[in-house]
Design a protein around this motif. Structure first.
Motif, PDB file in Angstrom:
ATOM      1  N   LEU A  59       0.817  -1.209   0.000  1.00 57.25           N
ATOM      2  CA  LEU A  59       0.000   0.000   0.000  1.00 57.25           C
ATOM      3  C   LEU A  59       0.858   1.269   0.000  1.00 57.25           C
ATOM      4  CD1 LEU A  59      -2.778  -0.996   2.566  1.00 57.25           C
ATOM      5  CD2 LEU A  59      -3.004  -0.812   0.068  1.00 57.25           C
ATOM      6  N   ILE A  60       2.090   1.171   0.520  1.00 60.46           N
ATOM      7  CA  ILE A  60       2.955   2.365   0.618  1.00 60.46           C
ATOM      8  C   ILE A  60       3.272   2.908  -0.771  1.00 60.46           C
ATOM      9  CG2 ILE A  60       5.164   3.259   1.444  1.00 60.46           C
ATOM     10  CD1 ILE A  60       5.014   1.045   3.631  1.00 60.46           C
ATOM     11  N   PRO A  61       3.880   2.107  -1.669  1.00 58.56           N
ATOM     12  CA  PRO A  61       4.059   2.631  -3.041  1.00 58.56           C
ATOM     13  C   PRO A  61       2.750   2.664  -3.820  1.00 58.56           C
ATOM     14  CG  PRO A  61       4.836   0.374  -2.920  1.00 58.56           C
ATOM     15  CD  PRO A  61       4.516   0.785  -1.508  1.00 58.56           C
ATOM     16  N   GLY A  62       1.807   1.788  -3.461  1.00 59.06           N
ATOM     17  CA  GLY A  62       0.546   1.736  -4.204  1.00 59.06           C
ATOM     18  C   GLY A  62      -0.233   3.035  -4.130  1.00 59.06           C
ATOM     19  N   VAL A  63      -0.252   3.645  -2.955  1.00 61.57           N
ATOM     20  CA  VAL A  63      -0.968   4.911  -2.786  1.00 61.57           C
ATOM     21  C   VAL A  63      -0.329   6.007  -3.644  1.00 61.57           C
ATOM     22  CG1 VAL A  63      -1.469   6.751  -1.143  1.00 61.57           C
ATOM     23  CG2 VAL A  63      -1.915   4.374  -0.524  1.00 61.57           C
ATOM     24  N   ARG A  64       0.985   6.025  -3.700  1.00 68.49           N
ATOM     25  CA  ARG A  64       1.667   7.054  -4.479  1.00 68.49           C
ATOM     26  C   ARG A  64       1.464   6.837  -5.981  1.00 68.49           C
ATOM     27  NH1 ARG A  64       7.429   8.521  -1.917  1.00 68.49           N
ATOM     28  NH2 ARG A  64       6.716  10.623  -2.442  1.00 68.49           N
ATOM     29  N   LEU A  65       1.412   5.585  -6.397  1.00 71.54           N
ATOM     30  CA  LEU A  65       1.136   5.296  -7.798  1.00 71.54           C
ATOM     31  C   LEU A  65      -0.305   5.613  -8.166  1.00 71.54           C
ATOM     32  CD1 LEU A  65       3.023   1.909  -8.180  1.00 71.54           C
ATOM     33  CD2 LEU A  65       3.543   4.005  -9.424  1.00 71.54           C
ATOM     34  N   ALA A  66      -1.218   5.441  -7.206  1.00 73.86           N
ATOM     35  CA  ALA A  66      -2.644   5.667  -7.482  1.00 73.86           C
ATOM     36  C   ALA A  66      -2.914   7.103  -7.903  1.00 73.86           C
ATOM     37  CB  ALA A  66      -3.473   5.310  -6.253  1.00 73.86           C
ATOM     38  N   GLU A  67      -2.039   8.037  -7.495  1.00 74.59           N
ATOM     39  CA  GLU A  67      -2.212   9.436  -7.888  1.00 74.59           C
ATOM     40  C   GLU A  67      -2.178   9.609  -9.404  1.00 74.59           C
ATOM     41  OE1 GLU A  67       0.079  11.417  -4.014  1.00 74.59           O
ATOM     42  OE2 GLU A  67       1.111  11.191  -5.941  1.00 74.59           O
ATOM     43  N   LEU A  68      -1.549   8.675 -10.098  1.00 74.41           N
ATOM     44  CA  LEU A  68      -1.447   8.783 -11.552  1.00 74.41           C
ATOM     45  C   LEU A  68      -2.715   8.307 -12.262  1.00 74.41           C
ATOM     46  CD1 LEU A  68       2.210   7.516 -12.028  1.00 74.41           C
ATOM     47  CD2 LEU A  68       1.388   9.853 -12.308  1.00 74.41           C
ATOM     48  N   TRP A  69      -3.528   7.530 -11.598  1.00 73.98           N
ATOM     49  CA  TRP A  69      -4.746   7.007 -12.218  1.00 73.98           C
ATOM     50  C   TRP A  69      -6.010   7.738 -11.774  1.00 73.98           C
ATOM     51  CZ3 TRP A  69      -0.645   3.598 -11.855  1.00 73.98           C
ATOM     52  CH2 TRP A  69      -0.382   2.816 -12.983  1.00 73.98           C
ATOM     53  N   SER A 241       0.973  16.266 -16.127  1.00 69.91           N
ATOM     54  CA  SER A 241       0.115  15.811 -17.223  1.00 69.91           C
ATOM     55  C   SER A 241      -0.150  14.307 -17.162  1.00 69.91           C
ATOM     56  CB  SER A 241       0.738  16.175 -18.575  1.00 69.91           C
ATOM     57  OG  SER A 241       1.999  15.541 -18.741  1.00 69.91           O
ATOM     58  N   ALA A 242       0.696  13.569 -16.441  1.00 69.26           N
ATOM     59  CA  ALA A 242       0.487  12.124 -16.311  1.00 69.26           C
ATOM     60  C   ALA A 242      -0.679  11.795 -15.391  1.00 69.26           C
ATOM     61  CB  ALA A 242       1.755  11.457 -15.776  1.00 69.26           C
ATOM     62  N   ARG A 243      -1.057  12.740 -14.539  1.00 66.07           N
ATOM     63  CA  ARG A 243      -2.106  12.437 -13.568  1.00 66.07           C
ATOM     64  C   ARG A 243      -3.427  12.155 -14.275  1.00 66.07           C
ATOM     65  NH1 ARG A 243      -3.203  15.514  -7.802  1.00 66.07           N
ATOM     66  NH2 ARG A 243      -4.596  13.902  -6.996  1.00 66.07           N
ATOM     67  N   GLY A 244      -4.029  11.037 -13.910  1.00 67.23           N
ATOM     68  CA  GLY A 244      -5.262  10.612 -14.543  1.00 67.23           C
ATOM     69  C   GLY A 244      -5.052   9.786 -15.798  1.00 67.23           C
ATOM     70  N   HIS A 245      -3.774   9.607 -16.201  1.00 71.13           N
ATOM     71  CA  HIS A 245      -3.472   8.865 -17.424  1.00 71.13           C
ATOM     72  C   HIS A 245      -2.602   7.647 -17.158  1.00 71.13           C
ATOM     73  CE1 HIS A 245      -5.247  11.972 -20.010  1.00 71.13           C
ATOM     74  NE2 HIS A 245      -4.718  12.841 -19.170  1.00 71.13           N
ATOM     75  N   GLY A 246      -2.265   7.380 -15.900  1.00 73.16           N
ATOM     76  CA  GLY A 246      -1.538   6.174 -15.566  1.00 73.16           C
ATOM     77  C   GLY A 246      -0.030   6.324 -15.600  1.00 73.16           C
TER      78      GLY A 246
END
Length: 302
Positions: A59-69, A241-246
């Motif tokens: 969940l630690i890196p997962g939460v930070r990656l989730a910001e991109l989706w 610009s990557a936010r919301g695009h993965g």
């Protein structure tokens, strides 16, 4: 093993002001992938209690990656398209790159690591992109800028002890004026270079704050969005610009296991990014990044 891997993103998050620990911030996708594989391996072995440990730590890196989706960007028509590409000075696939750039059709393009040879070859874009700014340098820190629209108030500043160029210009697009800053600091490979990169990004942030115009920052920033050196841009209201695009890595294409997104298009006051793509292999160790925006004059959005 899960605990050791989870310590890396925690160390980067807490101690990112220390350059070695800040390096730990860049590999969130790798941490998440490794911990996920541990979970799968333990589940296959039917060690369900043990699997709970890497599940929670993921969940630690997962939460930070989730910001991109999340949040997902609603589909809207694009009115402005931007491309940035570190061509790599030793790359000689000039024709392929020129052809790709014309087909991509962005309103303006920023090419990092443009050597004198690259500048000469990029002149083939002049018909499609009649407005240009060239700053050729042997080595890794020249640049070329190509635009379909006229610009003014152009300045190329030398930043830091290494005197690296920073492009600052204003483009007159059909939707209105925008401020464009093209940047390429050194990679944080040593403490000195890390300090130089941070000083360069601090100057970039300070210059961007001098104008109320909609602003675009493009280039190879040698930092991922999670780096301590990038936090100031988010505090200033810039949008990745990557936010919301993965997640999409841009360097290094030769090492996909450790590849990270260090080539950026950041905006403030430009409207939502409605399209974003990472381009093909064009001979560089980087991939190009293109982003499209729903940028309209204020009178159309009132």
């Amino acid at each position: 093993m899960a605990g050791i891997v989870a310590l890396l993103p925690i160390s980067g998050w807490i101690g990112g002001q220390i350059w070695l620990l800040d390096l730990c911030n860049h590999f969130q996708a790798q941490y998440f992938g490794f911990l996920s594989l541990l979970v799968l391996w333990l589940v296959i072995r039917r060690q369900f209690r043990a699997a709970a440990i890497p599940s929670l730590l993921a969940l630690i890196p997962g939460v930070r990656l989730a910001e991109l989706w999340f949040p997902r960007v609603p589909l809207k028509p694009q009115t402005l398209q931007v491309t940035t590409f570190n061509v790599y000075g030793g790359n000689n696939r000039y024709e392929t790159t020129v052809t790709w750039a014309i087909e991509e059709g962005s309103d303006f393009l920023y090419f990092a690591e443009a050597t004198p040879e690259w500048i000469a070859e990029l002149s083939k874009l002049d018909e499609a992109y009649p407005y240009s700014i060239d700053h050729p340098l042997n080595g890794s820190f020249g640049f070329a800028f190509r635009s379909k629209h006229p610009f003014h108030l152009t300045d190329i500043q030398s930043v830091g002890r290494l005197a690296l160029p920073l492009l600052d210009t204003v483009i007159q697009t059909p939707s209105g004026e925008i401020r464009v800053l093209g940047a390429h600091p050194v990679p944080p490979a040593t403490r000195f270079w890390a300090d130089e990169r941070d000083a360069y990004l601090a100057e970039l942030r300070e210059r961007a704050a001098r104008s109320n115009l909609p602003t675009v920052i493009v280039g190879d920033l040698n930092a991922t969005r999670w780096s301590h050196a990038m936090t100031g841009f988010w505090e200033d209201g810039y949008i990745d610009s990557a936010r919301g695009h993965g997640f999409s890595a841009t360097w290094s294409r030769e090492n996909p296991i450790l590849a990270v997104p260090i080539d950026h298009i950041l905006t403030r006051g430009l409207g939502p990014c409605v399209l974003r793509s990472t381009g093909p292999k064009l001979g560089s160790d980087h991939r190009p990044v293109t982003a499209g925006f729903d940028f309209r004059p204020a009178r159309e959005t009132d």
